[in-house]
Design a protein around this motif. Structure first.
Motif, PDB file in Angstrom:
ATOM      1  N   LEU A 119       8.208   5.874  -0.608  1.00 55.21           N
ATOM      2  CA  LEU A 119       7.276   6.697   0.162  1.00 55.21           C
ATOM      3  C   LEU A 119       5.840   6.511  -0.332  1.00 55.21           C
ATOM      4  CD1 LEU A 119       9.075  10.129   0.691  1.00 55.21           C
ATOM      5  CD2 LEU A 119       8.616   8.349   2.388  1.00 55.21           C
ATOM      6  N   GLN A 120       5.666   6.413  -1.636  1.00 58.49           N
ATOM      7  CA  GLN A 120       4.320   6.262  -2.183  1.00 58.49           C
ATOM      8  C   GLN A 120       3.638   5.017  -1.632  1.00 58.49           C
ATOM      9  OE1 GLN A 120       4.041   6.292  -6.462  1.00 58.49           O
ATOM     10  NE2 GLN A 120       1.962   5.467  -6.461  1.00 58.49           N
ATOM     11  N   THR A 121       4.354   3.890  -1.639  1.00 60.75           N
ATOM     12  CA  THR A 121       3.731   2.674  -1.114  1.00 60.75           C
ATOM     13  C   THR A 121       3.585   2.739   0.404  1.00 60.75           C
ATOM     14  OG1 THR A 121       5.868   1.527  -1.031  1.00 60.75           O
ATOM     15  CG2 THR A 121       4.545   1.246  -3.017  1.00 60.75           C
ATOM     16  N   HIS A 122       4.507   3.444   1.081  1.00 62.94           N
ATOM     17  CA  HIS A 122       4.357   3.645   2.528  1.00 62.94           C
ATOM     18  C   HIS A 122       3.020   4.329   2.836  1.00 62.94           C
ATOM     19  CE1 HIS A 122       8.239   2.136   3.187  1.00 62.94           C
ATOM     20  NE2 HIS A 122       8.874   3.195   3.673  1.00 62.94           N
ATOM     21  N   PHE A 123       2.721   5.398   2.121  1.00 62.90           N
ATOM     22  CA  PHE A 123       1.475   6.131   2.373  1.00 62.90           C
ATOM     23  C   PHE A 123       0.257   5.255   2.074  1.00 62.90           C
ATOM     24  CE2 PHE A 123       4.179  10.031   1.695  1.00 62.90           C
ATOM     25  CZ  PHE A 123       4.051  10.507   2.992  1.00 62.90           C
ATOM     26  N   GLU A 124       0.347   4.446   1.030  1.00 62.67           N
ATOM     27  CA  GLU A 124      -0.761   3.537   0.725  1.00 62.67           C
ATOM     28  C   GLU A 124      -0.896   2.468   1.808  1.00 62.67           C
ATOM     29  OE1 GLU A 124       0.347   2.113  -3.108  1.00 62.67           O
ATOM     30  OE2 GLU A 124      -0.168   3.989  -4.138  1.00 62.67           O
ATOM     31  N   TRP A 125       0.247   1.999   2.291  1.00 64.37           N
ATOM     32  CA  TRP A 125       0.255   0.969   3.336  1.00 64.37           C
ATOM     33  C   TRP A 125      -0.324   1.508   4.647  1.00 64.37           C
ATOM     34  CZ3 TRP A 125       5.134  -0.925   6.304  1.00 64.37           C
ATOM     35  CH2 TRP A 125       4.862  -2.123   6.975  1.00 64.37           C
ATOM     36  N   ILE A 126      -0.058   2.773   4.943  1.00 64.69           N
ATOM     37  CA  ILE A 126      -0.566   3.371   6.177  1.00 64.69           C
ATOM     38  C   ILE A 126      -2.085   3.252   6.249  1.00 64.69           C
ATOM     39  CG2 ILE A 126      -0.950   5.621   7.297  1.00 64.69           C
ATOM     40  CD1 ILE A 126       1.989   6.268   6.710  1.00 64.69           C
ATOM     41  N   GLU A 127      -2.761   3.337   5.126  1.00 65.23           N
ATOM     42  CA  GLU A 127      -4.216   3.185   5.116  1.00 65.23           C
ATOM     43  C   GLU A 127      -4.606   1.794   5.605  1.00 65.23           C
ATOM     44  OE1 GLU A 127      -5.850   4.201   1.332  1.00 65.23           O
ATOM     45  OE2 GLU A 127      -4.823   6.145   1.231  1.00 65.23           O
ATOM     46  N   ASP A 128      -3.851   0.782   5.203  1.00 65.90           N
ATOM     47  CA  ASP A 128      -4.117  -0.583   5.670  1.00 65.90           C
ATOM     48  C   ASP A 128      -3.822  -0.722   7.159  1.00 65.90           C
ATOM     49  OD1 ASP A 128      -4.611  -1.004   3.031  1.00 65.90           O
ATOM     50  OD2 ASP A 128      -2.993  -2.451   2.697  1.00 65.90           O
ATOM     51  N   ILE A 129      -2.730  -0.102   7.608  1.00 63.52           N
ATOM     52  CA  ILE A 129      -2.352  -0.168   9.025  1.00 63.52           C
ATOM     53  C   ILE A 129      -3.463   0.429   9.890  1.00 63.52           C
ATOM     54  CG2 ILE A 129      -0.701   0.687  10.744  1.00 63.52           C
ATOM     55  CD1 ILE A 129       1.381   0.701   8.370  1.00 63.52           C
ATOM     56  N   ILE A 130      -3.975   1.577   9.456  1.00 59.45           N
ATOM     57  CA  ILE A 130      -5.059   2.231  10.195  1.00 59.45           C
ATOM     58  C   ILE A 130      -6.314   1.356  10.190  1.00 59.45           C
ATOM     59  CG2 ILE A 130      -6.642   4.207  10.158  1.00 59.45           C
ATOM     60  CD1 ILE A 130      -4.256   5.890   9.139  1.00 59.45           C
ATOM     61  N   GLU A 131      -6.580   0.701   9.055  1.00 62.41           N
ATOM     62  CA  GLU A 131      -7.746  -0.183   8.951  1.00 62.41           C
ATOM     63  C   GLU A 131      -7.663  -1.321   9.966  1.00 62.41           C
ATOM     64  OE1 GLU A 131     -11.244  -2.070   7.692  1.00 62.41           O
ATOM     65  OE2 GLU A 131     -10.504  -0.041   7.283  1.00 62.41           O
ATOM     66  N   ILE A 132      -6.490  -1.944  10.062  1.00 60.76           N
ATOM     67  CA  ILE A 132      -6.311  -3.049  11.011  1.00 60.76           C
ATOM     68  C   ILE A 132      -6.385  -2.551  12.456  1.00 60.76           C
ATOM     69  CG2 ILE A 132      -4.641  -4.733  11.902  1.00 60.76           C
ATOM     70  CD1 ILE A 132      -5.989  -5.620   9.337  1.00 60.76           C
ATOM     71  N   ALA A 133      -5.696  -1.462  12.740  1.00 62.16           N
ATOM     72  CA  ALA A 133      -5.665  -0.944  14.114  1.00 62.16           C
ATOM     73  C   ALA A 133      -7.031  -0.473  14.564  1.00 62.16           C
ATOM     74  CB  ALA A 133      -4.658   0.200  14.207  1.00 62.16           C
ATOM     75  N   SER A 134      -7.801   0.102  13.652  1.00 66.67           N
ATOM     76  CA  SER A 134      -9.099   0.678  14.016  1.00 66.67           C
ATOM     77  C   SER A 134     -10.141  -0.372  14.374  1.00 66.67           C
ATOM     78  CB  SER A 134      -9.613   1.561  12.872  1.00 66.67           C
ATOM     79  OG  SER A 134      -8.752   2.672  12.688  1.00 66.67           O
TER      80      SER A 134
END
Length: 226
Positions: free
Chosen positions: A75-90
């Motif tokens: 879960l910890q790395t999932h939450f960190e990864w979500i920041e990257d996902i948002i960066e790419i999508a944005s």
């Protein structure tokens, strides 16, 4: 463990996700579900995919499809990864990741759904455990697996095709029809071969039959709305 096939009941499970613990069947409720897996967090192909799904989420909601991802990380790395996902999508439009991602470090769900790569020995973590194959399960409200798609780690998925597939399955279910190659909403549908002619005339008043192929009967979408 029996192999999952089209028509199998999707196994139930309990898991921790980025939106809290879930019991899968209970979480799914009476909705359709797209369960999709990824080899691991911070992988470039998967990051683009989750970003794309984040932007398409209204398309899935419109079709009553709940979306849930799974990756063989914490879960910890999932939450960190979500920041990257948002960066790419944005880079395209403001985006949030508004669907759960399952943490499956012990591969319990991956084993249950036979999503582990047993062939590519490079597709493993630091401990030698295989990562999940990039798989999509489409599951209907009765928890029946209706489609199963698998992709190699090097190739990104086409979610236009996944949405088209959902549309085709839902139309076929609702109207007891079939869809031809490359069908999209609005195109003609196929009348199932076992449908008697009189019933076809009643249900599909504007259908046509190919002169040389009596089994090839097609109907316009408007016939499904009468």
């Amino acid at each position: 463990m029996p192999q999952l096939r089209l028509g199998s009941i999707a196994p139930d499970f309990e898991a921790d996700t980025t939106e809290g613990p879930i019991k899968f069947h209970e979480w799914a409720g009476n909705s359709w579900v797209m369960l999709f897996s990824h080899p691991g967090d911070f992988t470039p192909v998967c990051t683009t995919e989750l970003a794309d799904i984040s932007q398409r989420l209204p398309d899935f909601v419109k079709r009553d499809v709940k979306v849930i991802g799974i990756s063989a990380d914490s879960l910890q790395t999932h939450f960190e990864w979500i920041e990257d996902i948002i960066e790419i999508a944005s880079k395209t439009a403001p985006t949030c990741v508004e669907y759960p991602i399952i943490a499956d470090t012990e591969r319990k769900v991956s084993l249950l759904y036979d999503m582990l790569d047993h062939q590519d020995m490079t597709n493993v973590d630091e401990e030698g455990l295989p990562y999940t194959i990039r798989t999509i399960f489409l599951i209907d409200p009765n928890k029946v697996i209706r489609s199963l798609l698998q992709y190699p780690a090097s190739v990104g998925r086409d979610f236009d095709e996944v949405i088209r597939l959902i549309d085709a399955i839902q139309v076929a279910d609702k109207h007891k029809v079939m869809t031809p190659v490359c069908w999209k909403p609005g195109d003609d549908v196929i009348i199932p071969p076992g449908t008697p002619d009189e019933e076809a005339k009643k249900q599909f008043p504007e259908h046509t039959t190919c002169p040389k192929l009596a089994y090839m009967r097609t109907a316009p979408m408007k016939d499904l709305e009468h």
